[in-house]
Write a protein that holds these residues in place. Structure first.
Motif, PDB file in Angstrom:
ATOM      1  N   ARG A  96       4.025  35.598  -8.858  1.00 48.19           N
ATOM      2  CA  ARG A  96       4.862  35.613 -10.263  1.00 48.19           C
ATOM      3  C   ARG A  96       4.641  34.254 -11.100  1.00 48.19           C
ATOM      4  N   ASP A  97       5.168  34.202 -12.244  1.00 44.21           N
ATOM      5  CA  ASP A  97       5.137  32.985 -12.964  1.00 44.21           C
ATOM      6  C   ASP A  97       6.277  32.006 -12.566  1.00 44.21           C
ATOM      7  N   SER A  98       7.332  32.820 -12.246  1.00 46.08           N
ATOM      8  CA  SER A  98       8.633  31.753 -11.786  1.00 46.08           C
ATOM      9  C   SER A  98       9.695  32.951 -11.480  1.00 46.08           C
ATOM     10  N   LYS A 150       0.370  27.263  -6.214  1.00 46.13           N
ATOM     11  CA  LYS A 150      -0.141  27.861  -7.427  1.00 46.13           C
ATOM     12  C   LYS A 150      -1.375  28.950  -6.723  1.00 46.13           C
ATOM     13  N   TYR A 159      -5.480  31.086 -13.670  1.00 47.73           N
ATOM     14  CA  TYR A 159      -4.198  31.007 -12.925  1.00 47.73           C
ATOM     15  C   TYR A 159      -3.516  32.397 -12.987  1.00 47.73           C
ATOM     16  N   GLY A 161      -0.393  32.654 -11.117  1.00 46.41           N
ATOM     17  CA  GLY A 161       1.108  32.579 -10.989  1.00 46.41           C
ATOM     18  C   GLY A 161       1.323  31.744  -9.594  1.00 46.41           C
ATOM     19  N   ASP A 162       2.676  31.580  -9.265  1.00 45.82           N
ATOM     20  CA  ASP A 162       2.959  31.076  -7.997  1.00 45.82           C
ATOM     21  C   ASP A 162       3.156  32.030  -7.067  1.00 45.82           C
TER      22      ASP A 162
END
Length: 321
Positions: A96-98, A150, A159, A161-162
């Protein structure tokens, strides 16, 4: 106590005596067997001695901070995150992004507050520094998680997400200003100072797959592996670049193959999708013929050879280029 020595040849076992490879083992009901070459030592113990030895073993290995109340409290955690593939999917995390941060671990200590412990279990206390202490209260459940790194697509470089993994579930016991004392209800991985906390939310259930789904017009790619270990095989977790909006569904089976220059595509394993995100998914390796690697391709299991949009030609050799 009676001690009997049996001379043992490599290919001969005494009748009624189990020869094992461990140095020390407990057997039913009151036999203690110590294995030594070239003799097998059998200690015949009375029933009271068996009970005494059992009590001693429990006293040595029972967690000092664990109580019946502590062990029973874990039952209040939803069963979806306690056992089964749903618990594996929950602990494996996602891309996910965050994620929201409601606090972080400040210190992990033992029951007697004697210092940091190397291993923590159910009922052990830890301390969290809360960012919104006024919104928390004793009894609340929190999820501990860790951001690993990442994630970039191994072929396209974009990219994604993390990668986050879930470490455990804790329950708030006491709050002193912004410092919360919490107890571990469920642990999936090691917990260390600096790990983050957020409100516990039960993972949503994805609807079953619908007939006539359209999958992407190119094979999928394994974009990351669990902890990037050296060897990833059966029962490990990987992350793929197909997700909910790509037509994938929980329970789908995927066949993994490897593309090598100048060679036919080689089948290397099979995946089962266990959790979904919009554009990525978490999958469990259900079968592996060789270690699964980041960058390996996959197709929907059962796809016809005539399904062009799921076929991929082998990479050309240097001479063909």
């Amino acid at each position: 106590m009676r001690i009997t020595l049996y001379p043992v040849k490599p290919s001969v076992k005494p009748v009624g005596l189990a020869c094992r490879t461990s140095e020390l083992c407990l057997t039913t009901f009151h036999d203690l067997i110590c294995l030594r070459r070239p003799y097998t030592v059998m200690l015949r113990m009375t029933r009271p001695m068996t009970f005494l030895l059992s009590a001693l073993v429990w006293a040595l290995f029972w967690p000092a901070s664990a109580t019946p109340a502590d062990l029973g409290s874990s039952e209040s955690v939803p069963k979806e995150v306690r056992f089964g593939e749903s618990a594996v999917a929950f602990a494996a995390g996602f891309i996910r992004d965050s994620l929201p941060t409601d606090g972080f671990v400040t210190r992990t200590v033992g029951a007697a507050y004697t210092g940091d412990k190397l291993m923590l279990g159910v009922g052990d206390p830890i301390f969290l520094r809360l960012s919104k202490a006024d919104e928390a209260s004793p009894g609340d459940l929190l999820t501990l998680y860790r951001r690993l790194h990442k994630v970039f697509h191994p072929l396209e470089g974009r990219y994604l997400g993390d990668l986050f993994i879930i470490l455990g579930i804790v329950r708030v016991a006491k709050i002193d200003q912004d410092l919360a004392t919490v107890t571990i209800e469920r642990s999936y991985d090691s917990i260390a100072p600096g790990d983050r906390a957020m409100r516990f939310v039960l993972p949503p259930r994805d609807p079953p797959s619908l007939p006539g789904r359209m999958l992407p017009d190119s094979p999928g790619v394994i974009v990351d592996v669990q902890d990037r270990r050296t060897l990833i095989g059966q029962r490990n977790v990987v992350y793929v670049d197909w997700g909910r909006e790509d037509g994938l569904a929980v329970g789908d089976r995927l066949e993994v193959y490897r593309v090598m220059p100048g060679l036919p595509n080689r089948m290397v394993g099979e995946l089962k999708v266990i959790a979904m995100e919009d554009h990525t998914a978490t999958a469990l390796i259900s079968r592996s013929l060789t270690p699964i690697l980041r960058g390996d391709r996959f197709t929907f299991k059962g796809a016809s050879k005539d399904t062009v949009y799921q076929e991929e030609k082998p990479l050309p050799t240097k001479e063909e280029k």
